[in-house]
Design an enzyme around this catalytic site. Structure first.
Site, PDB file in Angstrom:
ATOM      1  N   ARG A 234       0.861  -1.184   0.000  1.00 12.81           N
ATOM      2  CA  ARG A 234       0.000   0.000   0.000  1.00 12.81           C
ATOM      3  C   ARG A 234       0.895   1.230   0.000  1.00 12.81           C
ATOM      4  O   ARG A 234       1.928   1.263   0.682  1.00 12.81           O
ATOM      5  CB  ARG A 234      -0.922   0.030   1.227  1.00 12.81           C
ATOM      6  CG  ARG A 234      -2.122  -0.908   1.146  1.00 12.81           C
ATOM      7  CD  ARG A 234      -3.132  -0.514   0.052  1.00 12.81           C
ATOM      8  NE  ARG A 234      -4.259  -1.431  -0.035  1.00 12.81           N
ATOM      9  CZ  ARG A 234      -4.344  -2.483  -0.862  1.00 12.81           C
ATOM     10  NH1 ARG A 234      -3.342  -2.761  -1.682  1.00 12.81           N
ATOM     11  NH2 ARG A 234      -5.431  -3.231  -0.883  1.00 12.81           N
ATOM     12  N   GLU A 263      -2.485   7.484  -5.028  1.00 10.29           N
ATOM     13  CA  GLU A 263      -2.761   6.810  -6.305  1.00 10.29           C
ATOM     14  C   GLU A 263      -4.204   6.935  -6.774  1.00 10.29           C
ATOM     15  O   GLU A 263      -4.481   6.827  -7.971  1.00 10.29           O
ATOM     16  CB  GLU A 263      -2.359   5.325  -6.236  1.00 10.29           C
ATOM     17  CG  GLU A 263      -3.222   4.483  -5.317  1.00 10.29           C
ATOM     18  CD  GLU A 263      -2.812   3.007  -5.345  1.00 10.29           C
ATOM     19  OE1 GLU A 263      -1.627   2.708  -5.177  1.00 10.29           O
ATOM     20  OE2 GLU A 263      -3.711   2.161  -5.529  1.00 10.29           O
ATOM     21  N   HIS A 295      -0.550  -0.187  -9.775  1.00  2.94           N
ATOM     22  CA  HIS A 295      -1.317  -1.180  -8.994  1.00  2.94           C
ATOM     23  C   HIS A 295      -1.766  -2.351  -9.877  1.00  2.94           C
ATOM     24  O   HIS A 295      -2.958  -2.656  -9.970  1.00  2.94           O
ATOM     25  CB  HIS A 295      -2.524  -0.511  -8.315  1.00  2.94           C
ATOM     26  CG  HIS A 295      -2.878  -1.161  -7.004  1.00  2.94           C
ATOM     27  ND1 HIS A 295      -3.195  -0.458  -5.872  1.00  2.94           N
ATOM     28  CD2 HIS A 295      -2.967  -2.468  -6.646  1.00  2.94           C
ATOM     29  CE1 HIS A 295      -3.475  -1.289  -4.884  1.00  2.94           C
ATOM     30  NE2 HIS A 295      -3.334  -2.524  -5.329  1.00  2.94           N
TER      31      HIS A 295
HETATM   32  P1  NAI Z   1      -1.723 -11.277   4.855  1.00  2.78           P
HETATM   33  O1  NAI Z   1      -2.748 -10.798   5.840  1.00  2.78           O
HETATM   34  O2  NAI Z   1      -1.709 -12.718   4.467  1.00  2.78           O
HETATM   35  O3  NAI Z   1      -0.246 -10.919   5.412  1.00  2.78           O
HETATM   36  C1  NAI Z   1       0.097  -9.713   6.000  1.00  2.78           C
HETATM   37  C2  NAI Z   1       1.209 -10.004   7.002  1.00  2.78           C
HETATM   38  O4  NAI Z   1       1.674  -8.768   7.512  1.00  2.78           O
HETATM   39  C3  NAI Z   1       0.730 -10.855   8.200  1.00  2.78           C
HETATM   40  O5  NAI Z   1       1.572 -11.977   8.357  1.00  2.78           O
HETATM   41  C4  NAI Z   1       0.808  -9.892   9.372  1.00  2.78           C
HETATM   42  O6  NAI Z   1       1.147 -10.549  10.601  1.00  2.78           O
HETATM   43  C5  NAI Z   1       1.938  -8.963   8.910  1.00  2.78           C
HETATM   44  N1  NAI Z   1       1.939  -7.689   9.618  1.00  2.78           N
HETATM   45  C6  NAI Z   1       0.885  -6.953  10.046  1.00  2.78           C
HETATM   46  N2  NAI Z   1       1.321  -5.853  10.701  1.00  2.78           N
HETATM   47  C7  NAI Z   1       2.681  -5.899  10.671  1.00  2.78           C
HETATM   48  C8  NAI Z   1       3.688  -5.063  11.192  1.00  2.78           C
HETATM   49  N3  NAI Z   1       3.396  -3.945  11.871  1.00  2.78           N
HETATM   50  N4  NAI Z   1       4.980  -5.418  10.974  1.00  2.78           N
HETATM   51  C9  NAI Z   1       5.293  -6.549  10.317  1.00  2.78           C
HETATM   52  N5  NAI Z   1       4.364  -7.410   9.810  1.00  2.78           N
HETATM   53  C10 NAI Z   1       3.076  -7.074   9.984  1.00  2.78           C
HETATM   54  O7  NAI Z   1      -1.872 -10.329   3.603  1.00  2.78           O
HETATM   55  P2  NAI Z   1      -1.384 -10.615   2.104  1.00  2.78           P
HETATM   56  O8  NAI Z   1      -2.460 -11.311   1.361  1.00  2.78           O
HETATM   57  O9  NAI Z   1      -0.027 -11.215   2.126  1.00  2.78           O
HETATM   58  O10 NAI Z   1      -1.315  -9.125   1.520  1.00  2.78           O
HETATM   59  C11 NAI Z   1      -0.396  -8.186   2.023  1.00  2.78           C
HETATM   60  C12 NAI Z   1      -0.754  -6.818   1.469  1.00  2.78           C
HETATM   61  O11 NAI Z   1      -0.532  -6.785   0.060  1.00  2.78           O
HETATM   62  C13 NAI Z   1      -2.252  -6.441   1.618  1.00  2.78           C
HETATM   63  O12 NAI Z   1      -2.521  -5.867   2.884  1.00  2.78           O
HETATM   64  C14 NAI Z   1      -2.432  -5.434   0.520  1.00  2.78           C
HETATM   65  O13 NAI Z   1      -2.187  -4.156   1.061  1.00  2.78           O
HETATM   66  C15 NAI Z   1      -1.344  -5.768  -0.498  1.00  2.78           C
HETATM   67  N6  NAI Z   1      -1.862  -6.245  -1.792  1.00  2.78           N
HETATM   68  C16 NAI Z   1      -1.453  -5.606  -2.929  1.00  2.78           C
HETATM   69  C17 NAI Z   1      -1.908  -6.015  -4.170  1.00  2.78           C
HETATM   70  C18 NAI Z   1      -1.439  -5.370  -5.441  1.00  2.78           C
HETATM   71  O14 NAI Z   1      -2.009  -5.636  -6.507  1.00  2.78           O
HETATM   72  N7  NAI Z   1      -0.420  -4.529  -5.414  1.00  2.78           N
HETATM   73  C19 NAI Z   1      -2.875  -7.121  -4.283  1.00  2.78           C
HETATM   74  C20 NAI Z   1      -3.182  -7.764  -3.035  1.00  2.78           C
HETATM   75  C21 NAI Z   1      -2.715  -7.313  -1.833  1.00  2.78           C
END
Ligand code: NAI
Length: 329
Positions: A234, A263, A295
């Site tokens: 993000r 964005e 994105h």
């Molecule tokens: P997820 O929920 O599986 O993993 C997120 C991880 O971040 C979790 O393991 C969580 O414990 C960790 N986390 C949370 N707060 C933290 C902190 N303060 N410090 C360190 N780690 C922390 O989510 P997923 O599916 O892996 O997606 C991650 C991010 O990717 C989403 O939140 C979204 O913003 C972004 N995304 C971007 C896309 C794109 O097209 N560019 C598409 C899909 C998701």
């Protein structure tokens, strides 16, 4: 059941029409984004379907609730653009697509690393102009480099295993370390150590109050000179003004971003004939060592199919009064 789909592009419509098998779901597609000024378009609809840059704040939700919307079906994983408390207060349920091909995003992060490093985008343009020179195209071996990964959920875990395959050492940071990744040889470290030791840092944590501007002047000061920073998560994980200063000071050697703080005014739009008013993105575009994609990390056939089918199932479950397994609570 009538569904108003906001921020629709031709490909969204194509996938919804191709995969919808439920004759009880009736879709109307709006190109406009969902926000306070457009929410009334959903009058007469039980469901709105929203995407990453729709502004589903308390004001928008109050309007949606007043005009009879009962469900917000996000066709994305992140929900930082939705005021969940306001949704609860107004009895509007929110569902999302928690996982859709995390590999799509992880592979795009790797594509940004490889392109920035080996400059294939520049070589492509040069050769089309008959310039076969190698001057300034020099890269570095990924093998043996230390890659910092912040957030090792679904996408971060996929990224770790790909980058491990390049022979990189992975230093990860997550509030909840993964045993599977530790077994794979990934080392978890405090954030400070990741900042200090990494040659490349890839962000895969969600945007929360704790992670907002996790990359700013303070964290940049702790990093190696010439650090490569990749953000497919993000935009607001990075303080844009600080990273621009880091690029000017040559602290940041490479920046690859698929997301950007402001964005919503730019991405997914063709502004090629417009005067862009956002000076920060123009400054970022001006650096030779910055690579920006709009994105698109999620944008693979496999991910689009999963996003569409999960969204359709989420809406069908709601219509049939079933338990909403992908509800955001
Ligand atoms: P997820 O929920 O599986 O993993 C997120 C991880 O971040 C979790 O393991 C969580 O414990 C960790 N986390 C949370 N707060 C933290 C902190 N303060 N410090 C360190 N780690 C922390 O989510 P997923 O599916 O892996 O997606 C991650 C991010 O990717 C989403 O939140 C979204 O913003 C972004 N995304 C971007 C896309 C794109 O097209 N560019 C598409 C899909 C998701």
């Amino acid at each position: 059941m009538k569904i108003a789909v906001f921020s629709t592009k031709a490909y969204d419509r194509e996938y919804f029409e191709r995969f919808n098998n439920d004759p009880g779901l009736e879709f109307t597609f709006f190109e406009t984004a969902l926000h306070g000024h457009t929410a009334n378009l959903a009058s007469g609809f039980a469901v709105v379907c929203a995407f990453v840059n729709d502004k589903v704040d308390a004001y928008t939700i109050e309007i949606l609730s007043r005009i009879g919307v009962k469900l917000i079906a996000l066709r994305c994983a992140g929900f930082n653009n939705v005021d969940i408390e306001a949704a609860k207060k107004n009895n509007v349920k929110v569902v999302r697509v928690p996982a859709y091909s995390p590999e799509a995003v992880a592979e795009h992060a790797v594509a940004l690393i490889l392109t920035l490093n080996r400059k294939t985008h520049k070589a492509y343009n040069r050769i089309r102009e008959g310039n076969f020179s190698l001057n300034r195209l020099i890269g570095f071996n990924l093998h043996g480099k230390t890659v910092g990964v912040i957030g090792t959920g679904k996408i971060g875990a996929s990224f770790c295993s790909i980058i491990k395959g390049f022979g990189c050492k992975v230093l990860a940071n997550d509030t909840f370390p993964s045993k599977d990744l530790i077994d794979l040889g990934i080392q978890y470290s405090p954030l400070d150590e990741v900042f200090e030791k990494a040659d490349i840092i890839s962000l895969h944590c969600p945007l929360t109050p704790e992670t907002k501007h996790i990359i700013d002047a303070n964290s940049l000061a702790r990093m190696k000179d010439g650090i490569m920073i990749i953000n497919t998560s993000r935009g607001a994980l990075i303080n844009t003004a600080d990273i621009i200063q880091g690029l000017i000071d040559r602290k940041v050697g490479y920046l690859g971003i698929d997301v950007y703080e402001q964005e919503e005014n730019l991405f997914y739009k063709d502004l090629s004939e417009s005067i862009i008013q956002d000076d920060l993105i123009l400054r970022l575009i001006s650096f030779p060592n910055v690579l920006i994609t709009a994105h698109q990390a999620y944008f693979t056939k496999e991910a689009m199919e999963q996003i569409t089918t999960t969204t359709l199932n989420n809406i069908s479950d709601f219509k049939e009064g079933k338990n909403l397994k992908n509800e955001v609570v």
